[in-house]
Design a protein around this motif. Sequence first.
Motif, PDB file in Angstrom:
ATOM      1  N   ALA A 191       0.810  -1.220   0.000  1.00  0.00           N
ATOM      2  CA  ALA A 191       0.000   0.000   0.000  1.00  0.00           C
ATOM      3  C   ALA A 191       0.840   1.264   0.000  1.00  0.00           C
ATOM      4  O   ALA A 191       0.389   2.316  -0.448  1.00  0.00           O
ATOM      5  CB  ALA A 191      -0.937  -0.009   1.209  1.00  0.00           C
ATOM      6  N   THR A 192       2.060   1.181   0.537  1.00  0.00           N
ATOM      7  CA  THR A 192       2.898   2.371   0.665  1.00  0.00           C
ATOM      8  C   THR A 192       4.320   2.051   0.183  1.00  0.00           C
ATOM      9  O   THR A 192       4.623   0.911  -0.199  1.00  0.00           O
ATOM     10  CB  THR A 192       2.973   2.851   2.134  1.00  0.00           C
ATOM     11  OG1 THR A 192       3.771   1.928   2.886  1.00  0.00           O
ATOM     12  CG2 THR A 192       1.586   2.947   2.759  1.00  0.00           C
ATOM     13  N   THR A 193       5.163   3.063   0.237  1.00  0.00           N
ATOM     14  CA  THR A 193       6.568   2.835  -0.107  1.00  0.00           C
ATOM     15  C   THR A 193       7.457   3.109   1.104  1.00  0.00           C
ATOM     16  O   THR A 193       8.649   3.368   0.965  1.00  0.00           O
ATOM     17  CB  THR A 193       7.003   3.746  -1.275  1.00  0.00           C
ATOM     18  OG1 THR A 193       6.751   5.116  -0.914  1.00  0.00           O
ATOM     19  CG2 THR A 193       6.254   3.403  -2.541  1.00  0.00           C
ATOM     20  N   ASP A 194       6.859   3.096   2.291  1.00  0.00           N
ATOM     21  CA  ASP A 194       7.684   3.348   3.485  1.00  0.00           C
ATOM     22  C   ASP A 194       7.257   2.431   4.629  1.00  0.00           C
ATOM     23  O   ASP A 194       6.388   1.568   4.454  1.00  0.00           O
ATOM     24  CB  ASP A 194       7.625   4.820   3.902  1.00  0.00           C
ATOM     25  CG  ASP A 194       6.195   5.278   4.149  1.00  0.00           C
ATOM     26  OD1 ASP A 194       5.308   4.418   4.277  1.00  0.00           O
ATOM     27  OD2 ASP A 194       5.966   6.490   4.200  1.00  0.00           O
TER      28      ASP A 194
ATOM     29  N   ARG B 270      -0.383  -2.476  12.084  1.00  0.00           N
ATOM     30  CA  ARG B 270       0.230  -1.532  11.144  1.00  0.00           C
ATOM     31  C   ARG B 270      -0.107  -0.089  11.498  1.00  0.00           C
ATOM     32  O   ARG B 270       0.474   0.842  10.921  1.00  0.00           O
ATOM     33  CB  ARG B 270      -0.217  -1.852   9.710  1.00  0.00           C
ATOM     34  CG  ARG B 270       0.353  -3.172   9.205  1.00  0.00           C
ATOM     35  CD  ARG B 270      -0.186  -3.502   7.818  1.00  0.00           C
ATOM     36  NE  ARG B 270       0.291  -2.591   6.819  1.00  0.00           N
ATOM     37  CZ  ARG B 270       1.343  -2.806   6.019  1.00  0.00           C
ATOM     38  NH1 ARG B 270       2.002  -3.931   6.112  1.00  0.00           N
ATOM     39  NH2 ARG B 270       1.711  -1.918   5.126  1.00  0.00           N
TER      40      ARG B 270
ATOM     41  N   ASP C 298       6.229  -1.442   4.674  1.00  0.00           N
ATOM     42  CA  ASP C 298       6.218  -1.855   3.267  1.00  0.00           C
ATOM     43  C   ASP C 298       7.596  -1.795   2.607  1.00  0.00           C
ATOM     44  O   ASP C 298       7.721  -2.071   1.412  1.00  0.00           O
ATOM     45  CB  ASP C 298       5.210  -1.019   2.478  1.00  0.00           C
ATOM     46  CG  ASP C 298       3.773  -1.431   2.804  1.00  0.00           C
ATOM     47  OD1 ASP C 298       3.563  -2.621   3.083  1.00  0.00           O
ATOM     48  OD2 ASP C 298       2.889  -0.562   2.780  1.00  0.00           O
TER      49      ASP C 298
END
Lengths: 308, 73
Positions: A285-288, B38, A291
């Motif tokens: 879902a994210t790049t940080d 998360r 993830d």
Amino acid sequence: MVWNDPAVQELAKKFVAAADEVNVILWQRGKQEAELFRKFSAEGHYKKPWQGIYAATPSGKLLGSTNQRDARVVADMLRSALEKWSALEKKDRLLPEAPSKDAGGQSLYPDGGLVLQVFSRDLPRKDGGETRGFWAGAWNEDYAWFTKDEARSLLPASREPGARQPAPERLARRLAKCHLIDNVRGEAYPFDEADVKRAEMSLVVDRLDGDVVHFLIEGATRAEHGDHGYESKLLGRASYDLKADKFTRFDLVAAGTRWGHRSRTGARQGDLDPAPLGIAFRLAATTDGADRVPPAFVLHPLGKKYFD
Amino acid sequence: MSLVFLAAALYAGQDPTAETFESTYAYVVPKDKDLAWRAIPWKPVFWDAVVEAQEKDLPVLLWGMNGHPLACT
């Protein structure tokens, strides 16, 4: 899971939280990081730099630790740690000099590439079987990485419905070796190159909507190592935004039969007969944050060879 | 048709099909409540947390495991 507890979550947000692999901290990055972990873990629950939950100051003073998974125990430990933190003078809390921002080691994160979350779970069995026991509902997760060029190589040249592009063999084999594995009950070993008997995946154009091409994903795999193996059929849906030059959907499921085991934990012992296993993939879902966690076998044992 | 039935049908020898794809996929992927952890802004590299904690004068929380805790433990 202890971290799903609302009270624990609120307490955790009063810290700068990290989740990391202890052996990577100790052996794969900088000396300063390893020494800091050794320093406060020496005072912790195992008196050694082993796994667990630690609260510490940046200067390396232990504020609390536990390896229990009881949310109340963890919440109490975090509250106590915050009290100890408040009682310390700033000069004792912090390092005398700002630490280097470079953690050391090498990140292989594929910027701009295809980063997938991977989930594994036993599928229901005809007789219920082991899924009724302690491991009922067990699942695990990992990440799968493809560079930007590798992601592009999955696309058919034509946008005509029905156009098919078999994935480069190397990429299909990466899935079979490193990701179509049984880690439902904990860490497992990857399949070896010679273990992979079949690894096929194709993207087939379904339709074109403006700049977005929609695909069906089809494939099949089989890998076996001694008495252990997994044979699966792949099915999925993907979308690629031609203008943004990236996948906007990559939902893939492998469903098939697993037999034997090759887990590092031995938790599959006693459940070795052929049984159904499902493995699902989706875009991170994210790049940080979480993830950016590397695929398990990038950490160990493959490193850069993961991309070979 | 229940998710359990659909997934069990796969094991009965039926390959995943366009009709069973969504249900089988949804069965394997954890639900949001299982991924509530998360919500904590975890950093996947311990040292990055140390650097930020030093800058912000905050304590560090480390969840360390054999196998990365945020994937494949």
